[in-house]
Scaffold this active site. Structure first.
Site, PDB file in Angstrom:
ATOM      1  N   TYR A   1       4.602   2.086  47.706  1.00  0.00           N
ATOM      2  CA  TYR A   1       4.089   3.162  48.554  1.00  0.00           C
ATOM      3  C   TYR A   1       3.373   4.159  47.657  1.00  0.00           C
ATOM      4  CZ  TYR A   1       4.174   7.256  51.669  1.00  0.00           C
ATOM      5  OH  TYR A   1       3.839   8.350  52.438  1.00  0.00           O
TER       6      TYR A   1
ATOM      7  N   ASP B   1       1.165   4.715  39.224  1.00  0.00           N
ATOM      8  CA  ASP B   1       1.615   5.768  40.130  1.00  0.00           C
ATOM      9  C   ASP B   1       3.003   6.192  39.658  1.00  0.00           C
ATOM     10  OD1 ASP B   1       2.598   7.368  42.103  1.00  0.00           O
ATOM     11  OD2 ASP B   1       2.100   6.033  43.772  1.00  0.00           O
TER      12      ASP B   1
ATOM     13  N   LYS C   1       6.197  15.274  42.471  1.00  0.00           N
ATOM     14  CA  LYS C   1       7.657  15.513  42.439  1.00  0.00           C
ATOM     15  C   LYS C   1       8.109  16.408  41.276  1.00  0.00           C
ATOM     16  CE  LYS C   1       8.503  11.374  45.177  1.00  0.00           C
ATOM     17  NZ  LYS C   1       8.863  11.798  46.500  1.00  0.00           N
TER      18      LYS C   1
HETATM   19  N1  HOZ Z   1       8.134   9.292  51.045  1.00  0.00           N
HETATM   20  C1  HOZ Z   1       9.400   9.828  50.671  1.00  0.00           C
HETATM   21  C2  HOZ Z   1      10.360   8.781  50.287  1.00  0.00           C
HETATM   22  N2  HOZ Z   1       9.891   7.713  49.546  1.00  0.00           N
HETATM   23  C3  HOZ Z   1      10.001  10.628  51.781  1.00  0.00           C
HETATM   24  C4  HOZ Z   1       9.549  12.009  51.718  1.00  0.00           C
HETATM   25  C5  HOZ Z   1      10.286  12.909  52.690  1.00  0.00           C
HETATM   26  O1  HOZ Z   1      10.626  12.478  53.776  1.00  0.00           O
HETATM   27  O2  HOZ Z   1      10.519  14.043  52.360  1.00  0.00           O
END
Ligand code: HOZ
Length: 430
Positions: free
Chosen positions: A144, A239, A267
């Site tokens: 992702y 990434d 992050k």
């Molecule tokens: N895309 C995030 C987990 N892989 C989730 C982000 C969120 O819901 O805060």
């Protein structure tokens, strides 16, 4: 019957916010039940709106590597906020951040700051296309890279959680440029490059996958990827939104000693405030406006408050042995969980890379998307709810990685393993 404040908030939120949440995985749809609405965090602990306490293993999906409300980060943010929250113009803080990124991740010769990981990956893809003059991009199944159109193809995280790896709203003509291969499948990679290597603008990869649960790369796969990209002048993008500053101070590229052409960060780099970054080889980054023709911009890019939270966080994680300790604590957790599962007779495996971990209801740690799909999702859901009841907050999906902070103590881990013994007993009696 009294309704909890949490329940009330969720019911009200669903009227005004689709699904009651601002990011789909949060909705608990795959595990069932009501998402937790939080009010406060401190160190490894969280408190919900009804006052219940939890040990947090999500850590805002990675950023809170120092634990919640670290006093030095909070103080730095408070101080800088007094000088205004935003200028929409350059500041010295951005330069400090660029220099620090370049010091810790030297492959990032030039850097641009953005406000999220999604922006970072979307922009890195555009730059790689502008630089190479090619349209095709390659990603791996279950990885992702944020929610821009061309990357929501066979994607992990929320799309995987809900069993729809391709998003609605993405034109087929856009998705057609994205080619997807199996993670850790070197042969597939070689075959594709042999056919159309010179048409591929970039390959984007999570060097440790954290969005179909945790999947570890093989060295042969990463090395072959590097060699093929070099051979075909294809831009290799790591990434490192999740892995950056987390699996190693220098990210996964330092851990595995592979130098990508570009890197995306998010992050940890914002310490809990919205910051992302992309960067890499200077010749590639010079394609960006105003120097080159590839456009990218943002009103809040390099925001002084967010950058300050990131700078303070990056300063504090540079203390000696930070990552060794984080990795050791995470390993204690996964080893303790595996032992508890064995004692309960539950088919379970777990592993960590630094401060990131994966828990799998399968005999062995999966190495690919297909293997991950064979894990027992129903068992995870029972385990998840038993842990939640006991005040242990795990990601609400069998397909998300977990995150530790440096604030997680031996006592936190012992309490987690005690709760897990009961939770595994529940799974065993399913
Ligand atoms: N895309 C995030 C987990 N892989 C989730 C982000 C969120 O819901 O805060």
């Amino acid at each position: 019957m009294t309704t909890s404040k949490n329940q009330q908030l969720f019911e009200q939120s669903q009227r005004l916010i689709p699904g009651g949440v601002n990011s789909p995985v949060r909705a608990f749809r795959s595990v069932g039940g009501t998402p937790i609405f939080f009010k406060k965090g401190l160190g490894s602990r969280l408190w919900d709106v009804d006052g219940k306490e939890y040990i947090d293993y999500i850590n805002s999906w990675g950023p809170m590597i120092l634990g919640h409300a670290h006093p030095q980060v909070i103080k730095a943010v408070q101080e800088v906020a007094e000088n205004s929250l935003s200028f929409g113009a350059p500041t010295g803080l951005e330069l400090e951040m660029a220099a620090l990124i370049n010091k810790l991740v030297p492959s990032m010769e030039q850097v641009r700051l953005v406000s999220s990981g999604t922006e970072a990956t979307m922009s890195a893809i555009r730059v790689s296309r502008g630089f190479t003059g090619r349209d095709k991009i390659v990603k791996f199944e279950g990885c992702y890279h944020g929610h821009s159109d061309g990357l929501l193809v066979k994607a992990g995280s929320g799309l995987l959680t809900f069993g729809e790896p391709d998003s609605g709203g993405v034109p087929a003509s856009v998705a057609a440029h994205t080619l997807t291969l199996e993670y850790n499948n070197t042969q597939q990679l070689q075959d594709l490059f042999a056919k159309i290597g010179n048409e591929i603008a970039c390959v984007i990869i999570e060097p440790v996958v954290g969005n179909m649960n945790l999947i570890v790369p093989t060295m042969a796969f990463l090395q072959s990827l590097r060699a093929l990209c070099t051979q075909h002048s294809t831009v290799l993008i790591f990434d490192e939104v999740m892995t950056g500053f987390r699996v190693h101070l220098g990210g996964a590229q330092a851990l595995y000693n592979i130098k990508p052409d570009m890197t995306t960060l998010g992050k940890v780099i914002g310490g809990g405030l919205p910051v992302g970054a992309f960067g890499g080889r200077k010749d590639i980054m010079q394609s960006l406006a105003p120097v080159g023709k590839v456009y990218q911009a943002g009103t809040l890019s390099g925001n002084p408050v967010a950058v300050t939270a990131g700078l303070k966080t990056l300063e504090l994680i540079q203390v000696p042995d930070f990552h060794t300790k984080l990795g050791q604590q995470t390993k204690k957790l996964v080893d303790g969980l595996v032992q508890a599962a064995n004692e309960a007779g539950v088919k379970f495996s777990a592993q960590n890379v630094g401060g990131m971990f994966g828990l799998y209801f399968s005999e062995y740690c999966p190495t690919s998307f297909a293997e991950m799909m064979q894990s027992n999702k129903a068992a995870f859901n029972v385990f998840f709810h038993a842990m939640l009841d006991a005040g242990i907050y795990l990601g609400p999906s069998a397909f998300e990685a977990g995150f530790l902070s440096i604030a997680h103590s031996d006592e936190d881990i012992a309490q987690t393993i005690t709760a897990a013994k009961l939770a595994f007993a529940k799974v065993a009696s399913m």
